[in-house]
Design an enzyme around this catalytic site. Structure first.
Site, short mmCIF file in Angstrom:
data_model
loop_
_atom_site.label_atom_id
_atom_site.label_comp_id
_atom_site.label_asym_id
_atom_site.label_seq_id
_atom_site.Cartn_x
_atom_site.Cartn_y
_atom_site.Cartn_z
CG HIS A 83 -1.70 -1.23 1.44
ND1 HIS A 83 -2.93 -1.50 0.91
CD2 HIS A 83 -1.34 -2.35 2.14
CE1 HIS A 83 -3.32 -2.71 1.28
NE2 HIS A 83 -2.37 -3.26 2.03
CB SER B 213 13.14 22.79 -14.95
OG SER B 213 12.38 23.97 -15.02
CE LYS C 34 11.27 20.36 -11.35
NZ LYS C 34 10.35 19.46 -10.69
CD GLU D 87 8.53 12.49 -15.20
OE1 GLU D 87 7.78 13.27 -15.81
OE2 GLU D 87 9.45 12.87 -14.47
#
Ligand code: ARG
Length: 461
Positions: free
Chosen positions: A155, A276, A282, A289
């Protein structure tokens, strides 16, 4: 030039021509188309269906065309209807009227599925090797992290301590199953459809066994109607590719989580990260992704085939031409995803201390406290209750269980002794799980050995 102009009085509308054409997609099967034609023409000669001299001229022509496409002397004409028409038209252009005998006893309906099967046989072998490359990385990273303790989750809540090797080897199992699925599906790709003709074979004394042998197929498709309208093998391949992508996507999701500031378990190599345009601090896990995103695309390819196949009557229908767009897209996407993912995995840095810190919090040893009591004679359900109460107190006092004194522990159960601290250390929690499949170094080494032989046994099958 059309292969079927004879019964038409008018040229096809340019829009229809474009709409009907599949050459932009099937052009990549030129080698397989020529391979199939070579086997076909050899059989036609052998069976005295066409004169030897004509057949030999065709063989010479096809081999020349293959060479010339390969070295760029011939460009595939994008206005052709498909690769089959293009090769045949080019052949006749080069060698003359003998070229027109190539299509004797054959239809594009059996030809196209032959080409696709030939193409897939090569792709599937190379897919196995590409997955084995990824398995090598999993093996290597696991070997380096047999002792790297991390929290295991259910979980997405901390559950019990495991090791990073144990976690990685879970993916090793998934990719082993994927390879099994590829090899099983391969058997059904490896059936030779040529000779089925348009749908009902032919009246020529063709020798299908000879063509199958020449092309290295292990069997021939037994029913001509089925052979020209079967795309099960494409659907099975797309399903296997979807499963591979699903596994890669779950792995990617974990990598994305692990490199957040909140987890901070790994750091991706600069070569596998992006920045970024606005936020200078970043470092983003774009590769992971994208793999996750592209998984949806491969599922879409599977659904495309399942959908267009469900309502078409026997035998060939033009709807089926849509299969190769989906198949090639899924193959390209999956190959690229595995290769890029492999590079990312190989170069990522494991932050062992942070993983260990993560395992220390969240009461990952609570089950082991209960098991300790059970070994001292307490019933498991009662032990569970006692440890629940201990955890509650620890939460209130912001402590780990091992930070409670023996006196405090004894207030919950008189069975606790000094040996409790060793019994619930992270190392004990991991190492005592010696069961087959578990996280202990002994069990993990066994999993590693099995993966290692799996890789050896499946290389270049
Ligand atoms: N380009 C077609 C395909 O990919 C080849 C078969 C065409 N056959 C036909 N009778 N139109 O499916």
């Amino acid at each position: 030039m059309k292969l079927w102009g004879g019964r038409f009085e008018k040229a096809v509308d340019t829009l229809v021509n474009d709409f009907n054409s599949s050459i932009r997609t099937d052009g990549r099967m030129f080698k397989e188309d020529i391979e199939g034609s070579l086997a076909h023409v050899k059989m036609l000669i052998h069976q005295n269906i066409i004169p030897k001299e004509d057949g030999e001229k065709i063989i010479y022509g096809l081999m020349e065309i293959n060479k010339r496409i390969e070295n760029g002397v011939i460009e595939i004409d994008q206005s052709s209807e498909d690769i089959h028409s293009f090769i045949e038209a080019t052949l006749t252009y080069y060698i003359g009227d003998e070229g027109k005998k190539l299509h004797t006893g054959r239809s594009r309906n059996d030809q196209v599925t032959l080409d696709t099967r030939l193409y897939l046989k090569k792709s599937l072998s190379s897919l196995v090797n590409t997955l084995l490359d990824l398995q090598e990385t999993i093996l290597l990273k696991s070997q380096e992290n047999i002792q790297t303790i991390m929290p295991g989750y259910t979980h997405l809540q901390k559950a019990q301590p495991i090791t990073f090797a144990h976690h990685l080897l879970a993916y090793g199992e998934m990719f082993k199953r994927d390879i099994g699925r590829i090899l099983d599906g391969y058997k059904r790709v490896d059936q030779m459809p040529l000779g089925s003709g348009a749908l009902a074979t032919s009246t020529y004394p063709i020798d299908r066994e000879m063509v199958a042998k020449e092309l290295g197929f292990s069997g021939i498709c037994l029913n001509s109607l089925d052979a020209v309208s079967d795309r099960d093998y494409v659907i099975e391949t797309l399903s296997t590719l979807s499963m591979i992508m699903m596994h890669l996507s779950r792995f990617s999701e974990e990598i994305i989580l692990w490199c957040t500031g909140e987890f901070n378990f790994i750091e991706l190599d600069d070569a596998y990260s992006t920045g970024s345009s606005i936020m200078p601090q970043k470092k983003n896990p774009d590769v992971a992704e994208l793999v996750r995103g592209k998984t949806g695309r491969v599922y879409g390819d599977l659904i495309t085939l399942l959908t267009f196949m469900k309502g078409i009557p026997l035998a060939y229908n033009k709807d089926m031409q849509e299969d190769k767009d989906a198949l090639f897209d899924a193959l390209d996407t999956t190959f690229l995803s595995i290769r890029t993912f492999n590079g990312m995995l190989k170069t990522l840095k494991v932050k062992k201390d942070n993983m260990r810190k993560g395992a220390l919090g969240g009461f990952t040893n609570a089950t082991d406290v209960a098991d300790y009591l059970v070994k001292k004679g307490v019933a498991f359900r009662n032990a569970h209750e006692v440890v629940g109460a201990i955890v509650l107190q620890c939460i209130n006092e912001n402590k780990n269980i091992e930070e409670l004194s023996l006196k405090e522990l004894k207030e919950f159960s008189p069975e606790f002794e000094e040996d409790i601290y060793n019994a619930i250390s992270l190392e004990t929690c991991v190492e005592e799980r010696k069961v087959i499949g578990g996280p202990s170094s002994q069990s993990v080494k066994m999993q590693l050995d099995i993966l290692k032989s799996f890789i050896q046994d499946h290389r270049n099958l």
